[in-house]
Write a protein that holds these residues in place. Structure first.
Motif, PDB file in Angstrom:
ATOM      1  N   LYS A   1       0.846  -1.200   0.000  1.00  0.00           N
ATOM      2  CA  LYS A   1       0.000   0.000   0.000  1.00  0.00           C
ATOM      3  C   LYS A   1       0.879   1.247   0.000  1.00  0.00           C
ATOM      4  O   LYS A   1       0.619   2.203  -0.729  1.00  0.00           O
ATOM      5  CB  LYS A   1      -0.915  -0.011   1.229  1.00  0.00           C
ATOM      6  N   LEU A   2       1.887   1.238   0.845  1.00  0.00           N
ATOM      7  CA  LEU A   2       2.815   2.362   0.888  1.00  0.00           C
ATOM      8  C   LEU A   2       3.608   2.471  -0.416  1.00  0.00           C
ATOM      9  O   LEU A   2       3.889   3.568  -0.903  1.00  0.00           O
ATOM     10  CB  LEU A   2       3.762   2.194   2.079  1.00  0.00           C
ATOM     11  N   LEU A   3       3.968   1.322  -0.997  1.00  0.00           N
ATOM     12  CA  LEU A   3       4.707   1.324  -2.262  1.00  0.00           C
ATOM     13  C   LEU A   3       3.856   1.923  -3.383  1.00  0.00           C
ATOM     14  O   LEU A   3       4.352   2.673  -4.225  1.00  0.00           O
ATOM     15  CB  LEU A   3       5.127  -0.105  -2.615  1.00  0.00           C
ATOM     16  N   LYS A   4       2.576   1.585  -3.385  1.00  0.00           N
ATOM     17  CA  LYS A   4       1.675   2.143  -4.405  1.00  0.00           C
ATOM     18  C   LYS A   4       1.552   3.650  -4.232  1.00  0.00           C
ATOM     19  O   LYS A   4       1.570   4.404  -5.218  1.00  0.00           O
ATOM     20  CB  LYS A   4       0.302   1.481  -4.277  1.00  0.00           C
ATOM     21  N   ASP A   5       1.458   4.086  -2.984  1.00  0.00           N
ATOM     22  CA  ASP A   5       1.399   5.515  -2.686  1.00  0.00           C
ATOM     23  C   ASP A   5       2.633   6.223  -3.231  1.00  0.00           C
ATOM     24  O   ASP A   5       2.547   7.250  -3.918  1.00  0.00           O
ATOM     25  CB  ASP A   5       1.315   5.681  -1.160  1.00  0.00           C
ATOM     26  N   GLY A   6       3.814   5.646  -2.955  1.00  0.00           N
ATOM     27  CA  GLY A   6       5.054   6.249  -3.426  1.00  0.00           C
ATOM     28  C   GLY A   6       5.187   6.243  -4.939  1.00  0.00           C
ATOM     29  O   GLY A   6       5.722   7.178  -5.531  1.00  0.00           O
ATOM     30  N   ALA A   7       4.715   5.156  -5.559  1.00  0.00           N
ATOM     31  CA  ALA A   7       4.787   5.064  -7.023  1.00  0.00           C
ATOM     32  C   ALA A   7       3.978   6.182  -7.681  1.00  0.00           C
ATOM     33  O   ALA A   7       4.425   6.814  -8.648  1.00  0.00           O
ATOM     34  CB  ALA A   7       4.285   3.694  -7.472  1.00  0.00           C
TER      35      ALA A   7
ATOM     36  N   ASN B   1       1.579  -6.457  -9.974  1.00  0.00           N
ATOM     37  CA  ASN B   1       1.813  -5.938 -11.326  1.00  0.00           C
ATOM     38  C   ASN B   1       1.314  -4.509 -11.496  1.00  0.00           C
ATOM     39  O   ASN B   1       1.900  -3.712 -12.228  1.00  0.00           O
ATOM     40  CB  ASN B   1       1.149  -6.849 -12.357  1.00  0.00           C
ATOM     41  N   GLU B   2       0.200  -4.166 -10.822  1.00  0.00           N
ATOM     42  CA  GLU B   2      -0.340  -2.813 -10.979  1.00  0.00           C
ATOM     43  C   GLU B   2       0.637  -1.755 -10.463  1.00  0.00           C
ATOM     44  O   GLU B   2       0.691  -0.640 -10.988  1.00  0.00           O
ATOM     45  CB  GLU B   2      -1.682  -2.694 -10.249  1.00  0.00           C
ATOM     46  N   ILE B   3       1.423  -2.123  -9.433  1.00  0.00           N
ATOM     47  CA  ILE B   3       2.437  -1.198  -8.929  1.00  0.00           C
ATOM     48  C   ILE B   3       3.671  -1.227  -9.825  1.00  0.00           C
ATOM     49  O   ILE B   3       4.244  -0.189 -10.161  1.00  0.00           O
ATOM     50  CB  ILE B   3       2.820  -1.564  -7.478  1.00  0.00           C
TER      51      ILE B   3
END
Length: 436
Positions: A25-31, A65-67
């Motif tokens: 979740k945090l990785l998606k936020d950062g991406a 994959n979405e990230i």
């Protein structure tokens, strides 16, 4: 007035923390933040750190994959734009070379990717103190990100908050930076876990006889095949005890980042079966391998075989079929379970590794420590004399006499050490290793 944008280094640190904690979740936020920063025309500076993130994402197979589809092209575009810039350095390191030796542009400290988890964070050297008053001020000014429950917040519109007017923007940036840098600086406490079992006199006698027969086979002496197979079968019956009581503890350790050394005198093949069933990653005798738990069986395991000729080792992980003897795939000689007893050729390499594990751990958790096992007593007392960073010892044992004996033994060596022998020590143990 629109909220100020997040700095480049803040976005990068968000991604680094997310990868280290596998917080997607945090990785998606950062991406998304990195993607937005790219399309806002921002000129990126920390290309080496972005290449490191690129490498880590490519080598973390469970990244969704979405990230991956957002983050990988974004970093590639950033590198490409930087290469095309007239101000860019004449030679930029290709992306495919990021798995080689790299140097941080902030600290000029070289590190290798295969020891990534052991290196000191590049930002430890200049992390700012965490100001208490800034924390209290900014707490009311932030709301949690829709992507993450981590302490990285989105700034609400200015017309929705009142307290933000009294805070300088640099103060807010400093507080947010301090939170991230503190998260990077914090290292999970190392744990040395001991699990001990009583060993009968008959089992010790059988193992001594077994080692003598294996030695005779190596010397090409006559040995009765039926006799040694019957002996192995009897030892397996004596050794392969149930260790299901460990399951709840191992399951909780699995979800934590603590480095755990698991030292045991148990020779039960059920240990490996339990780890596999619980899907806990582990290594044998190798603390450098990035696995959740490093297993150190002081007296061997009934399913850990060693070739009598070339000394090749093989760990049998089958649960339904228990072989008594195997054939070495290298030299075709017999492979026998590598078993030891207290009075017969202790594996000194494993003992030394166990001593090192206890001598360097910050927390000890002892399950059923024995008073009649001199090997374990010598191991623990020697390690305590060497350990200058040990904080807590937890002793799980029903017999109050054993608990008190170990407590007094340890306090004689270090009267300042915290020792917990209470009934609620298991939750206390996990609270202790979670505290930073």
């Amino acid at each position: 007035m629109a909220p100020f944008p997040e700095t480049e280094i803040m976005t990068i640190k968000r991604l680094e923390v997310a990868l280290r904690k596998t917080d997607f979740k945090l990785l998606k936020d950062g991406a998304y933040k990195l993607h937005e920063k790219l399309h806002s025309g921002h000129k990126f500076e920390y290309l080496d750190l972005l290449k490191e993130i690129y490498y880590n994402v490519n080598n973390t197979p469970n990244v969704p994959n979405e990230i991956r589809d957002i983050l990988i092209p974004t970093i590639e575009d950033i590198i490409s734009i930087k290469k095309e810039s007239p101000a860019a350095a004449p030679q930029q390191q290709p992306m495919q070379e990021t798995n080689q030796n790299r140097v941080s542009s902030l600290t000029s400290l070289a590190y290798n990717t295969n020891k990534e988890e052991h290196r000191i964070s590049a930002f430890e050297t200049f992390s700012a103190p965490r100001a208490q008053n800034i924390q209290e001020q900014t707490h009311s000014a932030y709301t949690q990100s829709s992507f993450s429950a981590q302490p990285f917040g989105e700034i609400p519109p200015m017309n929705q908050i009142n307290t933000i007017d009294t805070i300088e923007q640099p103060q807010i940036q400093e507080a947010e930076t301090s939170r991230i840098l503190l998260d990077l600086k914090t290292e999970a406490k190392s744990v040395a876990l001991l699990y001990a079992e009583d060993s009968s006199i008959e089992k010790t006698r059988n193992i001594n006889k077994y080692r003598e027969m294996v030695s005779r086979i190596k010397d090409n002496s006559n040995v009765s095949l039926n006799e040694i197979l019957d002996l192995i079968s009897e030892i397996n019956t004596q050794s392969n005890t149930s260790i299901f009581e460990l399951k709840s503890i191992l399951d909780q350790l699995k979800n934590r980042e603590n480095k755990v050394s698991f030292v045991t005198n148990s020779q039960s093949a059920n240990l490996i079966g339990l780890l596999n069933t619980s899907e806990i990653s582990y290594s044998l005798f190798d603390s450098e391998v990035q696995k959740r738990i490093n297993i150190l069986p002081l007296f061997g395991l009934t399913n850990l075989f060693r070739c009598s000729e070339c000394h090749k080792e093989y760990l049998d992980t089958q649960e339904d079929f228990v072989p008594l003897v195997l054939q070495c795939p290298k030299c075709k000689r017999p492979m026998f379970a590598d078993l030891y007893s207290q009075d017969n050729n202790l594996d000194i390499t494993c003992y030394n590794s166990s001593l090192l594990a206890f001598a360097t751990a910050k927390v000890w958790f002892l399950i059923h420590p024995l008073m009649n096992d001199r090997t374990i007593i010598n191991l623990l007392t020697s390690a305590l004399k060497l350990n200058h960073q040990l904080e807590d010892i937890f002793i799980l044992e029903k017999d109050i006499n054993i608990r008190d004996s170990y407590r007094n033994l340890f306090l004689d060596i270090n009267p300042n050490i915290r020792i917990n022998t209470q009934n609620n020590l298991v939750p206390d143990f996990f609270r202790t290793i979670d505290a930073q």
